[in-house]
Motif scaffolding. Structure first.
Motif, PDB file in Angstrom:
ATOM      1  N   PRO A  29      -6.145  -0.565  -1.978  1.00 42.35           N
ATOM      2  CA  PRO A  29      -6.108  -0.641  -3.317  1.00 42.35           C
ATOM      3  C   PRO A  29      -7.622  -1.775  -3.766  1.00 42.35           C
ATOM      4  O   PRO A  29      -7.882  -2.110  -4.558  1.00 42.35           O
ATOM      5  CB  PRO A  29      -4.488  -1.613  -4.113  1.00 42.35           C
ATOM      6  CG  PRO A  29      -4.672  -1.808  -2.110  1.00 42.35           C
ATOM      7  CD  PRO A  29      -4.748  -1.623  -0.936  1.00 42.35           C
TER       8      PRO A  29
ATOM      9  N   VAL B 269       0.617  -1.571   0.145  1.00 42.63           N
ATOM     10  CA  VAL B 269      -0.070   0.017   0.211  1.00 42.63           C
ATOM     11  C   VAL B 269       0.837   1.224   0.226  1.00 42.63           C
ATOM     12  O   VAL B 269       1.402   1.077   0.820  1.00 42.63           O
ATOM     13  CB  VAL B 269      -0.873   0.260   1.385  1.00 42.63           C
ATOM     14  CG1 VAL B 269      -1.898   1.338   0.985  1.00 42.63           C
ATOM     15  CG2 VAL B 269      -1.828  -1.009   1.306  1.00 42.63           C
ATOM     16  N   THR B 270       0.877   2.295  -1.222  1.00 38.44           N
ATOM     17  CA  THR B 270       1.811   3.398  -1.381  1.00 38.44           C
ATOM     18  C   THR B 270       0.743   4.750  -1.156  1.00 38.44           C
ATOM     19  O   THR B 270       1.258   5.917  -0.989  1.00 38.44           O
ATOM     20  CB  THR B 270       2.226   3.292  -2.278  1.00 38.44           C
ATOM     21  OG1 THR B 270       1.515   3.344  -3.598  1.00 38.44           O
ATOM     22  CG2 THR B 270       3.380   1.596  -2.616  1.00 38.44           C
ATOM     23  N   ASN B 271      -0.647   3.802  -1.170  1.00 37.59           N
ATOM     24  CA  ASN B 271      -0.882   5.858  -0.925  1.00 37.59           C
ATOM     25  C   ASN B 271      -1.567   5.966   0.317  1.00 37.59           C
ATOM     26  O   ASN B 271      -2.597   5.794   0.692  1.00 37.59           O
ATOM     27  CB  ASN B 271      -2.408   5.606  -1.582  1.00 37.59           C
ATOM     28  CG  ASN B 271      -3.635   7.451  -1.806  1.00 37.59           C
ATOM     29  OD1 ASN B 271      -3.202   8.055  -1.129  1.00 37.59           O
ATOM     30  ND2 ASN B 271      -4.089   6.924  -2.510  1.00 37.59           N
ATOM     31  N   ILE B 272      -0.422   6.719   1.160  1.00 40.61           N
ATOM     32  CA  ILE B 272      -0.888   7.547   2.538  1.00 40.61           C
ATOM     33  C   ILE B 272      -0.489   8.668   2.481  1.00 40.61           C
ATOM     34  O   ILE B 272       0.273   9.642   2.058  1.00 40.61           O
ATOM     35  CB  ILE B 272       0.663   6.938   3.247  1.00 40.61           C
ATOM     36  CG1 ILE B 272       0.741   5.471   3.028  1.00 40.61           C
ATOM     37  CG2 ILE B 272       0.353   6.885   4.114  1.00 40.61           C
ATOM     38  CD1 ILE B 272       1.488   4.385   3.904  1.00 40.61           C
ATOM     39  N   GLN B 273      -1.181   9.446   3.274  1.00 44.40           N
ATOM     40  CA  GLN B 273      -1.489  10.859   3.480  1.00 44.40           C
ATOM     41  C   GLN B 273      -1.511  10.506   4.986  1.00 44.40           C
ATOM     42  O   GLN B 273      -1.765   9.811   6.011  1.00 44.40           O
ATOM     43  CB  GLN B 273      -3.591  11.470   3.189  1.00 44.40           C
ATOM     44  CG  GLN B 273      -3.375  11.325   1.728  1.00 44.40           C
ATOM     45  CD  GLN B 273      -4.605  11.895   1.563  1.00 44.40           C
ATOM     46  OE1 GLN B 273      -6.025  11.066   1.711  1.00 44.40           O
ATOM     47  NE2 GLN B 273      -5.415  12.884   1.264  1.00 44.40           N
TER      48      GLN B 273
ATOM     49  N   GLN C  90     -10.238   2.909   3.431  1.00 46.26           N
ATOM     50  CA  GLN C  90      -9.255   3.730   4.469  1.00 46.26           C
ATOM     51  C   GLN C  90      -8.963   2.898   5.475  1.00 46.26           C
ATOM     52  O   GLN C  90     -10.031   2.080   5.860  1.00 46.26           O
ATOM     53  CB  GLN C  90      -9.190   4.910   4.284  1.00 46.26           C
ATOM     54  CG  GLN C  90      -9.018   5.290   2.864  1.00 46.26           C
ATOM     55  CD  GLN C  90      -8.747   6.998   3.230  1.00 46.26           C
ATOM     56  OE1 GLN C  90      -9.569   7.554   4.129  1.00 46.26           O
ATOM     57  NE2 GLN C  90      -7.938   7.961   2.765  1.00 46.26           N
TER      58      GLN C  90
ATOM     59  N   ILE D 290      -4.491   5.329   5.337  1.00 47.03           N
ATOM     60  CA  ILE D 290      -3.685   4.950   4.396  1.00 47.03           C
ATOM     61  C   ILE D 290      -4.665   3.829   3.512  1.00 47.03           C
ATOM     62  O   ILE D 290      -5.557   3.448   3.887  1.00 47.03           O
ATOM     63  CB  ILE D 290      -3.329   3.233   5.174  1.00 47.03           C
ATOM     64  CG1 ILE D 290      -2.121   3.988   5.872  1.00 47.03           C
ATOM     65  CG2 ILE D 290      -2.919   2.585   4.023  1.00 47.03           C
ATOM     66  CD1 ILE D 290      -1.810   3.642   7.328  1.00 47.03           C
ATOM     67  N   THR D 291      -5.340   4.718   2.216  1.00 50.57           N
ATOM     68  CA  THR D 291      -5.820   4.520   1.183  1.00 50.57           C
ATOM     69  C   THR D 291      -5.390   2.421   0.868  1.00 50.57           C
ATOM     70  O   THR D 291      -4.495   3.012   0.211  1.00 50.57           O
ATOM     71  CB  THR D 291      -6.010   5.445   0.174  1.00 50.57           C
ATOM     72  OG1 THR D 291      -6.251   6.529   0.946  1.00 50.57           O
ATOM     73  CG2 THR D 291      -7.205   5.107  -0.605  1.00 50.57           C
TER      74      THR D 291
END
Length: 633
Positions: A589, A99-103, A569, A586-587
């Motif tokens: 997939p 998981v790479t989409n982390i705000q 998320q 943490i979004t």
């Protein structure tokens, strides 16, 4: 267990019975009911999970029974409304993904480990119902097969984070069987017409040796260094936390032969696990104590209850076990008489039992309390002569649902509709408000036998699925957390949805509450962390801060789903700044359906990263653990 040896006779006929008139159907119901009475008399002396080995029946006879079921019972998918879409199942993943989409940022002192949540996920795309000459029966959402959703937080040598996500079914024996047959096979045996449930009860046992499926979809817990998936209707299943592979049923080396309730508790100080197992036949409830290493059953006691109360959780203090006997009852005799197997008896009594850790039924001290239905507890502890229990109490039960003949969606929608805030007690509320659980306190004085009861937070918000810092189980704690129900969204969908989280300050009074003359104590201080519009969460857990000193040093993690964007998320919320925005979003997939309970297990993952995701890029592996990169290369 060995075969029960019940004398069951099967008569085969080439002609389908006629159901052309209501008189014939009523006669059939009466005949079926009478036929089951002697059978159920014998089962009263046996555990509900009777293993009638299919091998003991002639193969030809089994094929005839299968053919009869296929001929008489019609399976149909139960549709979901658009507002219920995220209650629907997802596909099982073949391998974990990064998981790479982390705000925001995962805190550097966040614990390395695994956040894992359990929940229902029907294996054939939908729950099923059946219709037949015996009537209709159907599964409820809480009966979908268990699926684990895990997020792995792997900390690199430079302090950076790699996050992996994986889901997997809990591979119970019944799930394997239905996968092998590649079609729904078990007949629903909980909700529906009495003759349909009775026939399902018997036919499931004849075909598979089990009354119903082993769903294992409710909770995940750790004991003795091992992880287990659990639901009320079977023994726990051991889980490989890295691969999510299902290993074996846990019977404590042969010492335990019945289900666990979904929330066993570790005793403070000793680390022993206190369990409770209920059954629809005597003994209705047994308590067990398992050694800290999980290898031995140290104590077992029949509580000698005179009814089967659906007890979902047990509490512990430093010296005592605490359990509830409330009037949500499973009753086979009631089912035979044509009513429901499970029912909340509004006029029934409720009581709380307290017994020494290794006590017997004779050592139980009972405290009569106001009738209620309480599934979940924050904590129990000793305070002088008193034993205190904090839980989420309702005055009625939404399980099992409406009586037959009522519109199911309308019934749930009406029960879940919003209510107007009422200060103080919620005891004098309308029927539509009864199923809303709210934080509640019972104080039981062991010297005088008196009980003091009070609402902790009033009626403005319904709250459930409580949890605490697990280091304080069984001892006095200052903070508790729970999910906040969105009453409007719940009513619109006919399914419970949780639009936020609450933090309770048990030792502090709500500063906005003024004491009335008849109030002894004010309401407990509460802080709320509400999600974005049309976003709902499940499976929240507390993650202690590494090296933390105070009880609320740490974070709350939760799965959430936005129904407008269809994005799932995981949020990380700082417990000490509970109302602030999440420190990390943490979004994921893939969509994660709504589910039940979650937990966080701290553990070092550097050397295990390839067990989770073998195809992970070697550069990523090297950044996490140089020793692992050599294995990969």
């Amino acid at each position: 267990m060995a075969s029960s040896g019940l004398p069951i006779h099967i008569h085969c006929s080439a002609q389908k019975p006629s159901v052309s008139s209501s008189a014939n159907f009523d006669h059939l119901k009466s005949t079926l009911s009478n036929a089951f009475k002697p059978f159920l008399k014998q089962t009263e002396r046996l555990p509900l999970r009777i293993d009638v080995a299919p091998q003991t029946l002639n193969d030809t006879c089994l094929k005839l029974v299968d053919a009869a079921v296929d001929s008489v019972f019609e399976f149909a998918d139960q549709p979901l409304l658009p507002s219920q879409s995220n209650f629907g199942p997802v596909d099982e993943m073949k391998e974990a993904v990064q998981v790479t989409n982390i705000q925001g940022e995962i805190p550097r002192d966040f614990a390395e480990g695994v956040y894992i949540r359990n929940g229902p996920n029907p294996i054939f795309g939908a729950l099923t119902s059946t219709s037949s000459m015996f009537g209709r029966s159907s599964y409820t959402w809480i009966e979908g097969e268990g699926m684990l959703h895990a997020l792995y937080f792997c900390k690199g040598v430079e302090g950076d984070w790699t996050v992996l996500y994986k889901n997997r079914y809990v591979e119970t024996e019944t799930l394997k069987l239905e996968k092998q047959r590649n079609k729904p096979s078990f007949l629903p045996a909980i909700e529906g017409d009495s003759p349909a449930i009775l026939s399902a009860y018997l036919l499931n046992m004849l075909r598979y040796g089990k009354v119903n499926k082993e769903i294992s979809n409710t909770n995940v817990f750790e004991h003795g260094g091992k992880m287990y998936s659990i639901a009320e209707n079977h023994k726990p299943q051991e889980i490989n936390i890295l691969t999510l592979e299902t290993l074996n049923d846990w019977d404590v080396n042969g010492g335990w032969n019945r289900p666990f309730s979904s929330h066993p508790k570790k005793a403070p100080g000793t680390g022993e696990l206190v369990i409770l197992g209920i059954d629809a036949t005597k003994p209705f409830a047994e308590l067990g104590v398992i050694s800290a290493d999980g290898n031995k059953l140290l104590h077992r006691a029949d509580l000698k209850l005179n009814r089967c109360s659906l007890c979902h959780e047990i509490g512990v203090t430093q010296r005592y076990n605490v359990f509830m006997d409330h009037p949500l009852l499973i009753d086979l005799n009631r089912l035979v008489r044509g009513s429901s197997l499970m029912k909340y008896e509004k006029e029934g009594y409720a009581r709380i039992g307290i017994m020494p850790r290794y006590g017997s039924a004779d050592s139980i001290q009972w405290f009569k309390v106001k009738p209620n239905c309480t599934f979940h507890l924050f904590n129990c502890f000793e305070d002088g002569d008193e034993v205190v229990m904090w839980g989420c109490r309702a005055l009625d039960s939404i399980i099992p649902g409406p009586d037959k003949g009522q519109n199911k969606f309308d019934w749930f929608s009406r029960k879940l509709r919003p209510i107007k805030p009422i200060e103080g007690s919620m005891d004098a509320v309308s029927e539509d408000q009864l199923v809303f659980p709210r934080p509640y306190e019972w104080r039981m004085n062991k010297q005088t036998g008196d009980v003091k009861e009070r609402n902790l937070t009033g009626t403005e918000y319904s709250m459930d699925f409580p949890f605490i810092n697990e280091g304080f189980v069984g001892v006095q704690n200052n903070y508790g957390y729970c999910q906040v129900r969105d009453s409007i969204a719940s009513s619109a969908s006919g399914m419970a949805k949780y639009g936020g989280l609450a933090k309770l300050y048990f030792g502090e009074q709500n500063p906005g509450f003024s004491l009335k003359e008849n109030e002894v104590e004010g309401l407990t201080k509460v802080e709320y962390h509400m999600f974005e519009k049309n976003t709902f969460g499940t499976g929240a857990a507390f993650v202690p801060k590494q090296g933390g000193v105070e009880e609320d040093d740490g974070w709350v993690v939760t799965f959430v789903h936005n129904e407008d964007t269809n994005i799932s998320q995981v949020l990380i919320i700082e417990a000490k700044s509970f109302t602030s925005k999440p420190v990390a979003r943490i979004t994921l997939p893939f969509r994660v359906p709504y589910g039940f309970h979650g937990t966080f297990r701290p553990m070092q993952l550097q050397n295990d990263i390839l067990s989770i995701i073998p195809s992970l890029n070697s550069k990523i592996v090297k950044s996490i653990s140089p020793s692992c990169s050599q294995i990969h290369e």
